[in-house]
Design a protein around this motif. Sequence first.
Motif, short mmCIF file in Angstrom:
data_model
loop_
_atom_site.label_atom_id
_atom_site.label_comp_id
_atom_site.label_asym_id
_atom_site.label_seq_id
_atom_site.Cartn_x
_atom_site.Cartn_y
_atom_site.Cartn_z
N VAL A 2 0.62 -52.22 -6.63
CA VAL A 2 -0.58 -52.02 -4.91
C VAL A 2 -1.87 -53.21 -5.49
CG1 VAL A 2 0.14 -49.51 -5.54
CG2 VAL A 2 -1.57 -50.73 -7.23
N ARG A 3 -1.66 -53.76 -5.96
CA ARG A 3 -2.99 -55.24 -6.22
C ARG A 3 -2.53 -56.60 -5.45
NH1 ARG A 3 -7.46 -54.70 -10.39
NH2 ARG A 3 -7.87 -56.81 -8.78
N ASP A 4 -3.28 -56.93 -4.11
CA ASP A 4 -2.65 -58.09 -3.89
C ASP A 4 -3.30 -59.00 -4.10
OD1 ASP A 4 -1.35 -60.34 -2.37
OD2 ASP A 4 -2.57 -60.09 -0.17
N ASP A 5 -3.76 -59.34 -5.45
CA ASP A 5 -4.47 -59.86 -6.06
C ASP A 5 -4.46 -61.17 -7.41
OD1 ASP A 5 -4.82 -58.49 -7.81
OD2 ASP A 5 -7.09 -57.97 -7.77
N HIS A 6 -4.81 -61.54 -7.91
CA HIS A 6 -4.44 -62.55 -9.07
C HIS A 6 -3.88 -61.87 -10.21
CE1 HIS A 6 -3.92 -65.32 -12.60
NE2 HIS A 6 -4.49 -65.06 -12.92
N GLU A 7 -4.47 -60.17 -10.35
CA GLU A 7 -4.11 -59.73 -11.47
C GLU A 7 -3.07 -59.02 -11.20
OE1 GLU A 7 -7.83 -57.79 -13.31
OE2 GLU A 7 -8.82 -58.53 -11.56
N GLY A 8 -2.82 -58.64 -9.88
CA GLY A 8 -1.45 -58.40 -9.57
C GLY A 8 -0.60 -58.89 -9.87
N ASP A 9 -0.72 -59.76 -9.86
CA ASP A 9 0.55 -61.14 -9.62
C ASP A 9 0.76 -61.06 -11.24
OD1 ASP A 9 0.33 -61.92 -6.93
OD2 ASP A 9 -0.70 -63.65 -7.64
N VAL A 10 -0.30 -61.29 -11.84
CA VAL A 10 0.42 -61.11 -13.91
C VAL A 10 0.35 -59.86 -13.90
CG1 VAL A 10 -0.93 -61.33 -15.68
CG2 VAL A 10 -1.69 -62.88 -13.95
N GLU A 11 0.40 -58.60 -13.77
CA GLU A 11 1.33 -58.19 -13.56
C GLU A 11 2.46 -57.41 -13.25
OE1 GLU A 11 1.92 -53.96 -15.09
OE2 GLU A 11 0.25 -55.08 -15.30
N LEU A 12 2.30 -58.25 -11.98
CA LEU A 12 4.31 -58.36 -11.30
C LEU A 12 4.60 -59.41 -11.92
CD1 LEU A 12 6.01 -57.32 -9.45
CD2 LEU A 12 5.37 -59.40 -8.01
N THR A 13 4.14 -59.93 -12.32
CA THR A 13 5.18 -60.97 -14.08
C THR A 13 5.39 -60.05 -15.19
OG1 THR A 13 3.63 -63.48 -12.16
CG2 THR A 13 4.64 -63.55 -15.00
N ARG A 14 4.82 -59.63 -15.72
CA ARG A 14 4.81 -58.89 -16.57
C ARG A 14 5.80 -58.09 -16.20
NH1 ARG A 14 0.87 -59.40 -20.70
NH2 ARG A 14 -1.68 -60.26 -19.72
N GLN A 15 6.54 -57.25 -14.98
CA GLN A 15 7.15 -56.45 -15.18
C GLN A 15 8.14 -56.62 -14.73
OE1 GLN A 15 6.17 -54.43 -11.89
NE2 GLN A 15 4.08 -53.16 -12.75
N TRP A 16 8.29 -58.34 -14.60
CA TRP A 16 9.68 -58.65 -13.94
C TRP A 16 9.82 -59.49 -15.59
CZ3 TRP A 16 10.87 -62.67 -9.14
CH2 TRP A 16 10.64 -61.61 -7.87
N ALA A 17 9.50 -60.21 -16.00
CA ALA A 17 9.48 -60.55 -17.45
C ALA A 17 10.66 -59.22 -18.28
CB ALA A 17 8.79 -60.99 -18.31
N ASP A 18 9.54 -58.07 -18.26
CA ASP A 18 9.95 -57.13 -19.14
C ASP A 18 11.58 -56.43 -18.30
OD1 ASP A 18 7.65 -56.81 -20.29
OD2 ASP A 18 6.57 -55.57 -19.32
#
Length: 266
Positions: free
Chosen positions: A228-244
Motif C-alpha cells: 500500500v505504500r508507494d514510497d521508499h519505505e514501501g520499497d524496503v518493506e516489499l524487498t524484505r517480503q520478497w527476500a523472506d
Amino acid sequence: MIQGLLDPVRDILEILCTVSGKGVQAVRKPDLKSLARVRMAGPGSQAHVLFHRGDGDPLVNHVIANECGHLIRLFAAPPGRRRVAVANERTRSIYRGEIREDIQRLSLIHGVGALGGFLPLWYESVVFQLTRMPPDIGIERWIHRGYPGLREIQRMALMEQQAKAASVLSRGIRRMTPRKVYDVSQAMNYAFFRLMEPLAGVGLTAPYERSLCVLEGEGLAGLAEQNVRDDHEGDVELTRQWADSLGLSGWIEWRRLDEVEAGTLH
C-alpha cells in the motif's frame, strides 16, 4: 548536460536536485557497460555524478529517469528512515553455505578455477535483482503515470529488458547455475514482467508459461499488488517480503543511508 535528453528527463533531474539538495554532474564514459548510471553524492560532495556512454541511444532517457527515480524516492524519505541493502562477508558466507550442494556439481562442469569467478557474479546478480526490482515496480509506474512523453521509450526499454532476461530461460543454463540462484532469479523476472505488462501494453510473460518459476513469481507479484505504500519505505518493506518469500533474507543486510559509504545505488 547530456545532449539529446528529452524534456521530461530534464524535469526528473531537476526534481532529484530539489529533493536531495545536490546538483548533478554529467560525465561521459564511453566504456560504461550500461547506457547510464548515477553515483550518489556523498556527504562532502555537492553533486551526484551521472555517467553516460554518450552514444546517442534514445533509451538513455529511460535509464536516467529510472536511476533518478531510485534516488528521488530515497531522499524523499525522512533522513532517519532511509535504508539501503548492503552485502558483506557474513551475507556472502550465508550465500555460499546455501548453495554448497551445487558447488561440487558445478566444479565438474566449469572447473574449479572458473567456478571461483562465477560464484561472486551469481551472488551479485541475485542481490541486484532483489534490491532493484521491488522499487523498480513503483518507479516504472511513476514514470508511466507522470511522464506520458516517455511511454514509448519506456515500452521499448521494458521489451529489451525482457528479451535479455528470457534469453537465459533454458535447461542448459539452469544446469550450469546453482539451482537456487536460477530459480529465484526467474521468479523475480516473471513477477516484474507480469506487473509491467499493463505499462508496456504487450505481453511480457509468454516465455515463462512453461517455467516452474510461475507459481513463486505469482506470489511475489501478489505481494507487490498488496503493497500500500508507494514510497521508499514501501520499497524496503516489499524487498524484505520478497527476500523472506524466496529464502534470501540472509543474503543482504539493511543499513541506514548515513551508515554506508556513498556509491552507486542499486
